[in-house]
Design a protein around this motif. Structure first.
Motif, PDB file in Angstrom:
ATOM      1  N   GLY A   1       0.817  -1.213   0.000  1.00 33.51           N
ATOM      2  CA  GLY A   1       0.000   0.000   0.000  1.00 33.51           C
ATOM      3  C   GLY A   1       0.844   1.253   0.000  1.00 33.51           C
ATOM      4  N   VAL A   2       1.860   1.299   0.857  1.00 38.19           N
ATOM      5  CA  VAL A   2       2.741   2.470   0.917  1.00 38.19           C
ATOM      6  C   VAL A   2       3.476   2.653  -0.412  1.00 38.19           C
ATOM      7  CG1 VAL A   2       4.789   3.435   2.035  1.00 38.19           C
ATOM      8  CG2 VAL A   2       3.008   2.346   3.410  1.00 38.19           C
ATOM      9  N   LEU A   3       3.950   1.556  -0.981  1.00 42.45           N
ATOM     10  CA  LEU A   3       4.668   1.641  -2.256  1.00 42.45           C
ATOM     11  C   LEU A   3       3.754   2.142  -3.371  1.00 42.45           C
ATOM     12  CD1 LEU A   3       7.232   1.099  -3.887  1.00 42.45           C
ATOM     13  CD2 LEU A   3       6.436  -1.258  -4.220  1.00 42.45           C
ATOM     14  N   MET A   4       2.537   1.614  -3.434  1.00 41.63           N
ATOM     15  CA  MET A   4       1.611   2.026  -4.481  1.00 41.63           C
ATOM     16  C   MET A   4       1.241   3.494  -4.354  1.00 41.63           C
ATOM     17  SD  MET A   4      -0.873  -1.329  -4.562  1.00 41.63           S
ATOM     18  CE  MET A   4      -1.991  -0.676  -5.793  1.00 41.63           C
ATOM     19  N   PHE A   5       0.986   3.960  -3.123  1.00 39.03           N
ATOM     20  CA  PHE A   5       0.615   5.363  -2.966  1.00 39.03           C
ATOM     21  C   PHE A   5       1.804   6.273  -3.264  1.00 39.03           C
ATOM     22  CE2 PHE A   5      -0.098   9.320  -0.731  1.00 39.03           C
ATOM     23  CZ  PHE A   5      -1.392   9.628  -1.107  1.00 39.03           C
ATOM     24  N   ALA A   6       3.005   5.860  -2.866  1.00 40.18           N
ATOM     25  CA  ALA A   6       4.191   6.684  -3.134  1.00 40.18           C
ATOM     26  C   ALA A   6       4.411   6.838  -4.636  1.00 40.18           C
ATOM     27  CB  ALA A   6       5.410   6.055  -2.471  1.00 40.18           C
ATOM     28  N   VAL A   7       4.260   5.752  -5.380  1.00 41.28           N
ATOM     29  CA  VAL A   7       4.425   5.820  -6.837  1.00 41.28           C
ATOM     30  C   VAL A   7       3.372   6.727  -7.457  1.00 41.28           C
ATOM     31  CG1 VAL A   7       4.319   4.481  -8.964  1.00 41.28           C
ATOM     32  CG2 VAL A   7       5.562   3.584  -6.989  1.00 41.28           C
ATOM     33  N   GLY A   8       2.119   6.539  -7.055  1.00 46.28           N
ATOM     34  CA  GLY A   8       1.055   7.368  -7.605  1.00 46.28           C
ATOM     35  C   GLY A   8       1.207   8.833  -7.258  1.00 46.28           C
ATOM     36  N   ALA A   9       1.564   9.123  -5.993  1.00 49.33           N
ATOM     37  CA  ALA A   9       1.726  10.514  -5.574  1.00 49.33           C
ATOM     38  C   ALA A   9       2.901  11.164  -6.298  1.00 49.33           C
ATOM     39  CB  ALA A   9       1.923  10.579  -4.058  1.00 49.33           C
ATOM     40  N   PHE A  10       3.974  10.411  -6.533  1.00 49.77           N
ATOM     41  CA  PHE A  10       5.133  10.972  -7.250  1.00 49.77           C
ATOM     42  C   PHE A  10       4.765  11.341  -8.679  1.00 49.77           C
ATOM     43  CE2 PHE A  10       8.774  10.323 -10.067  1.00 49.77           C
ATOM     44  CZ  PHE A  10       9.663  11.258  -9.532  1.00 49.77           C
ATOM     45  N   VAL A  11       4.056  10.452  -9.347  1.00 50.19           N
ATOM     46  CA  VAL A  11       3.672  10.719 -10.740  1.00 50.19           C
ATOM     47  C   VAL A  11       2.739  11.924 -10.821  1.00 50.19           C
ATOM     48  CG1 VAL A  11       2.470   9.793 -12.747  1.00 50.19           C
ATOM     49  CG2 VAL A  11       4.033   8.329 -11.441  1.00 50.19           C
ATOM     50  N   VAL A  12       1.699  11.931  -9.974  1.00 52.34           N
ATOM     51  CA  VAL A  12       0.743  13.037 -10.006  1.00 52.34           C
ATOM     52  C   VAL A  12       1.408  14.335  -9.553  1.00 52.34           C
ATOM     53  CG1 VAL A  12      -1.428  13.898  -9.058  1.00 52.34           C
ATOM     54  CG2 VAL A  12      -1.199  11.496  -9.659  1.00 52.34           C
ATOM     55  N   GLY A  13       2.257  14.259  -8.532  1.00 55.45           N
ATOM     56  CA  GLY A  13       2.939  15.463  -8.055  1.00 55.45           C
ATOM     57  C   GLY A  13       3.880  16.061  -9.075  1.00 55.45           C
ATOM     58  N   SER A  14       4.371  15.244  -9.989  1.00 54.81           N
ATOM     59  CA  SER A  14       5.265  15.747 -11.030  1.00 54.81           C
ATOM     60  C   SER A  14       4.503  16.342 -12.204  1.00 54.81           C
ATOM     61  CB  SER A  14       6.166  14.607 -11.528  1.00 54.81           C
ATOM     62  OG  SER A  14       6.914  14.057 -10.460  1.00 54.81           O
ATOM     63  N   LEU A  15       3.268  15.886 -12.434  1.00 52.07           N
ATOM     64  CA  LEU A  15       2.532  16.287 -13.632  1.00 52.07           C
ATOM     65  C   LEU A  15       1.419  17.289 -13.367  1.00 52.07           C
ATOM     66  CD1 LEU A  15       2.246  12.780 -15.353  1.00 52.07           C
ATOM     67  CD2 LEU A  15       3.986  14.547 -15.706  1.00 52.07           C
ATOM     68  N   GLU A  16       0.762  17.216 -12.194  1.00 52.04           N
ATOM     69  CA  GLU A  16      -0.373  18.098 -11.910  1.00 52.04           C
ATOM     70  C   GLU A  16       0.150  19.404 -11.301  1.00 52.04           C
ATOM     71  OE1 GLU A  16      -3.805  19.924 -11.350  1.00 52.04           O
ATOM     72  OE2 GLU A  16      -2.498  19.599  -9.621  1.00 52.04           O
ATOM     73  N   PRO A  17      -0.123  20.575 -11.900  1.00 48.29           N
ATOM     74  CA  PRO A  17       0.513  21.830 -11.456  1.00 48.29           C
ATOM     75  C   PRO A  17       0.214  22.193 -10.008  1.00 48.29           C
ATOM     76  CG  PRO A  17      -0.474  22.093 -13.623  1.00 48.29           C
ATOM     77  CD  PRO A  17      -0.921  20.767 -13.116  1.00 48.29           C
ATOM     78  N   HIS A  18      -1.047  22.039  -9.556  1.00 48.01           N
ATOM     79  CA  HIS A  18      -1.385  22.460  -8.200  1.00 48.01           C
ATOM     80  C   HIS A  18      -0.673  21.594  -7.161  1.00 48.01           C
ATOM     81  CE1 HIS A  18      -3.676  23.980  -4.815  1.00 48.01           C
ATOM     82  NE2 HIS A  18      -3.999  22.736  -4.494  1.00 48.01           N
ATOM     83  N   VAL A  19      -0.700  20.286  -7.362  1.00 50.32           N
ATOM     84  CA  VAL A  19      -0.006  19.389  -6.430  1.00 50.32           C
ATOM     85  C   VAL A  19       1.495  19.624  -6.498  1.00 50.32           C
ATOM     86  CG1 VAL A  19       0.372  16.969  -5.808  1.00 50.32           C
ATOM     87  CG2 VAL A  19      -1.861  17.702  -6.653  1.00 50.32           C
ATOM     88  N   HIS A  20       2.013  19.856  -7.694  1.00 50.13           N
ATOM     89  CA  HIS A  20       3.441  20.138  -7.840  1.00 50.13           C
ATOM     90  C   HIS A  20       3.828  21.411  -7.097  1.00 50.13           C
ATOM     91  CE1 HIS A  20       7.422  20.306  -9.613  1.00 50.13           C
ATOM     92  NE2 HIS A  20       7.188  21.544 -10.031  1.00 50.13           N
ATOM     93  N   GLY A  21       2.949  22.427  -7.134  1.00 46.84           N
ATOM     94  CA  GLY A  21       3.234  23.660  -6.408  1.00 46.84           C
ATOM     95  C   GLY A  21       3.312  23.437  -4.903  1.00 46.84           C
ATOM     96  N   ARG A  22       2.467  22.557  -4.368  1.00 48.42           N
ATOM     97  CA  ARG A  22       2.535  22.255  -2.936  1.00 48.42           C
ATOM     98  C   ARG A  22       3.839  21.522  -2.596  1.00 48.42           C
ATOM     99  NH1 ARG A  22      -1.938  23.164   0.067  1.00 48.42           N
ATOM    100  NH2 ARG A  22      -3.938  23.509  -0.982  1.00 48.42           N
ATOM    101  N   VAL A  23       4.290  20.656  -3.488  1.00 52.37           N
ATOM    102  CA  VAL A  23       5.550  19.950  -3.249  1.00 52.37           C
ATOM    103  C   VAL A  23       6.723  20.937  -3.271  1.00 52.37           C
ATOM    104  CG1 VAL A  23       7.114  18.181  -4.141  1.00 52.37           C
ATOM    105  CG2 VAL A  23       4.645  17.784  -4.147  1.00 52.37           C
ATOM    106  N   VAL A  24       6.695  21.877  -4.203  1.00 52.28           N
ATOM    107  CA  VAL A  24       7.767  22.874  -4.277  1.00 52.28           C
ATOM    108  C   VAL A  24       7.782  23.743  -3.024  1.00 52.28           C
ATOM    109  CG1 VAL A  24       8.567  24.916  -5.524  1.00 52.28           C
ATOM    110  CG2 VAL A  24       7.804  22.904  -6.785  1.00 52.28           C
ATOM    111  N   ALA A  25       6.604  24.166  -2.557  1.00 55.88           N
ATOM    112  CA  ALA A  25       6.538  24.972  -1.335  1.00 55.88           C
ATOM    113  C   ALA A  25       7.026  24.189  -0.119  1.00 55.88           C
ATOM    114  CB  ALA A  25       5.095  25.439  -1.109  1.00 55.88           C
ATOM    115  N   TRP A  26       6.830  22.876  -0.140  1.00 56.78           N
ATOM    116  CA  TRP A  26       7.328  22.037   0.954  1.00 56.78           C
ATOM    117  C   TRP A  26       8.853  21.925   0.924  1.00 56.78           C
ATOM    118  CZ3 TRP A  26       8.336  16.386  -0.005  1.00 56.78           C
ATOM    119  CH2 TRP A  26       8.792  15.746   1.151  1.00 56.78           C
ATOM    120  N   LEU A  27       9.421  21.766  -0.285  1.00 61.75           N
ATOM    121  CA  LEU A  27      10.863  21.590  -0.400  1.00 61.75           C
ATOM    122  C   LEU A  27      11.625  22.902  -0.253  1.00 61.75           C
ATOM    123  CD1 LEU A  27      10.959  19.074  -3.398  1.00 61.75           C
ATOM    124  CD2 LEU A  27      11.297  18.565  -0.974  1.00 61.75           C
TER     125      LEU A  27
END
Length: 485
Positions: free
Chosen positions: A267-293
C-alpha cells in the motif's frame, strides 16, 4: 449477588457517566478560562456578556452528556469530554483570530458561525446516539453505502467550483460543504463490512519474497481499485489530503483484518508511486511539493524562485512556530494573522504554536492521541468483527487527518489544505467529526456493556436430577450391606 459491577469491575467505583460529567465540567472550566484570557489579553477587560455566552455554550456538551446517559449508559467516559475540549479550544482560537483579522484586514468574524455549526453538530450527535440502536445494522447495506460514498467523493470533481486550487466544495446557493469530510465515515463503514466478509480470502499468502509472503494475485483487485480511485481524486480534484486519507484507511483496516505486513508495504509503495507521478505532472499538487521543499525561497526575487512557488504560508508557519518557543507568547499576544486567510483552517495550529508554544502543541496532539487511543481500546474490547474494524477505522481516520494537517503545517509533508478536526473553522468538518464521535460512543457502549447475569432457569432434565438427588438425601439410611435401590 446484589447490585451490578461497573466496567472497572469494582463495587463502589464511580459510574462511567459520573466520570464523564466530571471531565466535561473540567473541560468547560478550561474553555471558560481560555475565553477570559483572550478577552483580557486583547482588550484589557472582560466583556459584559462573556459568562452569559459561556453558560449558553455549556448547554451543548451537557445535552450530549444527557443523550449518552440515556441511550449509551456504558460508553467510554473519555470520548465525549475529549471532543468537547478540542471543540472548545477551537472556538477560543477562532475568536482570538477574529480579533486579529478584524484589526488588520477588517474581515468579518467567524466565531459566531462556528458556534452555530457546533449546535448543528450536537444535534447530529444526539440524533445519531438515539437512532443507532446497534452499530451492526450498518453492515447490512454495503453496496448502498459504497455507492453513496463514491458519489460524494467524486461529486466536487464535476462541480464548477475551484477554491484555493482544490475542488473540495459543493455550492448550493449561499451554503457550501465539503463532502469529503463525510466520505471518510461512509468509507470506514463500507471497508469494515467488506473486510469482515473477505478477510479470510485476503489473508491467504502467496509466494514468499525477501522474508514476506506476497498477496495472491486475485486478491490484489480490490487494492488496485481503491488505488486507482484515490489517484482519480488526486488528479481530478487536486486534493492530496483526501486521497491520502482514503487510501491510508483502506490499507490500515486491511492490515488489521488480515494481519499481513505485506499489505502495508504494498500500500505504501503504491501510494508513493502514484503521488510521485501526479505530483510531477499536476501543477497544483506540484506547487505544494515545491513549497514544501523550498519554503523560504518565496523571499527571493521573483526571477530566482522555483517554478510553481507562489505562497509564503509555509514560511510564515515556520516563523510562527519559531517565535512561540517552549511556552509561547501568551494567548492573545502573538501575530497569527500574518498567515493570511488559512489561519482559521489548517494553519490554526500555528496559532497554538505561537501563543501557547511547543507545550501547547504537544498538549493538543496528546488530546488527539488520547481520543484515538480510546477508539483503539474500544476495538480491542468489542467482540464482533465488524465492530472491531469499525472502531479501528474511525480512530484511524482521525489520526490520518491530524497527521496530514500537522505534518503539512510543520513541514514534515506537503500541505494538503484539510481542516484540523474540531479546532479549525468549517461546518462540514465539525458535523462530520461529531458524527464520528457518536459512532465511537455507540460501539464503546456495546463493548463495555456488562454481560447478562447467568440464568437460573432449569431444564426439565436438570429439574428431574435435582428432585432425584433430594429424594435420595431424604430417604432413611440403609443397613450396612443391604443392596442399593
Amino acid at each position: 449477588m446484589s447490585g451490578r459491577r461497573g466496567p472497572a469491575g469494582r463495587r463502589g467505583s464511580p459510574s462511567p457517566r459520573t466520570v464523564e460529567l466530571a471531565l466535561l465540567l473540567g473541560a468547560l472550566l478550561i474553555c471558560g478560562y481560555g475565553s477570559a484570557e483572550v478577552a483580557l489579553a486583547t482588550t484589557g477587560e472582560l466583556p459584559p456578556g462573556l459568562w452569559t455566552s459561556f453558560a449558553v455554550a455549556a448547554v451543548l456538551p451537557l445535552a450530549c452528556h444527557a443523550a449518552v446517559r440515556r441511550f449509551a449508559p456504558h460508553a467510554d467516559p473519555l470520548i465525549l469530554p475529549l471532543a468537547t475540549l478540542l471543540s472548545g479550544l477551537g472556538l477560543i482560537l477562532i475568536h482570538r483570530l477574529d480579533i486579529a483579522y478584524e484589526s488588520r484586514y477588517d474581515s468579518a468574524t467567524a466565531a459566531s458561525g462556528q458556534m452555530m455549526w457546533c449546535a448543528v453538530a450536537v444535534a447530529v450527535f444526539v440524533g445519531a446516539v438515539m437512532l443507532f440502536k446497534d452499530h451492526r445494522k450498518l453492515q447490512k447495506y454495503p453496496y448502498l453505502t459504497i455507492t453513496v460514498g463514491l458519489v460524494l467523493l467524486m461529486a466536487p470533481a464535476f462541480y464548477p467550483g475551484d477554491v484555493y486550487g482544490a475542488k473540495r466544495w459543493i455550492f448550493l446557493g449561499p451554503v457550501s460543504f465539503q463532502p469529503g469530510e463525510f466520505v471518510k465515515i461512509v468509507i470506514v463503514v463500507f471497508f469494515a463490512g467488506y473486510l469482515t466478509l473477505r478477510r479470510d480470502a485476503l489473508a491467504l499468502a502467496g509466494r514468499r519474497f525477501m522474508g514476506m509472503y506476497l498477496p495472491r494475485g486475485r486478491q490484489l483487485g480490490p487494492v488496485a481499485a481503491v488505488w486507482i480511485l484515490s489517484l482519480l481524486v488526486l488528479v481530478l480534484e487536486r486534493d492530496l489530503g483526501t486521497s491520502l486519507i482514503f487510501f491510508g484507511l483502506f490499507v490500515i483496516m486491511l492490515y488489521v483484518a488480515t494481519e499481513r505486513t505485506s499489505w502495508v508495504l504494498f500500500g505504501v509503495l503504491m501510494f508513493a508511486v502514484g503521488a510521485f507521478v501526479v505530483g510531477s505532472l499536476e501543477p497544483h499538487v506540484h506547487g505544494r511539493v515545491v513549497a514544501w521543499l523550498h519554503p523560504m525561497d518565496i523571499y527571493l526575487p521573483p526571477d530566482q524562485r522555483p517554478a510553481g512557488l507562489i505562497s509564503d504560508q509555509a514560511a510564515q508557519a515556520l516563523f510562527s512556530f519559531g517565535s512561540g518557543g517552549i511556552l509561547g507568547t501568551g494567548l492573545g499576544q502573538g501575530h497569527p494573522e500574518l498567515i493570511g486567510f488559512a489561519g482559521r483552517s489548517d494553519f490554526i495550529l500555528t496559532t497554538v504554536g505561537e501563543e501557547l508554544g511547543l507545550t501547547g502543541v504537544t498538549a493538543v496532539i496528546l488530546l488527539y492521541a488520547l481520543l484515538a487511543e480510546r477508539g483503539l481500546r474500544t476495538a480491542i474490547t468489542v467482540t464482533d468483527p465488524f465492530g472491531k474494524l469499525l472502531a479501528v477505522g474511525l480512530a484511524a481516520s482521525l489520526v490520518l487527518q491530524v497527521f496530514v494537517v500537522v505534518g503539512g503545517v510543520s513541514g514534515l509533508i506537503p500541505l494538503t489544505g484539510k481542516a484540523l478536526p474540531f479546532l479549525a473553522q468549517g461546518g462540514s468538518s465539525m458535523v462530520a467529526n461529531w458524527l464520528l464521535i457518536a459512532l465511537l460512543v455507540k460501539v464503546s457502549d456495546t463493548a463495555r456493556r456488562p454481560l447478562p447475569a447467568p440464568s437460573l432457569d432449569l431444564s426439565a432434565a436438570e429439574t428431574q436430577i435435582v428432585r432425584t438427588r433430594a429424594d435420595v438425601a431424604d430417604s432413611p439410611a440403609r443397613p450396612s450391606g443391604s443392596p442399593a435401590p
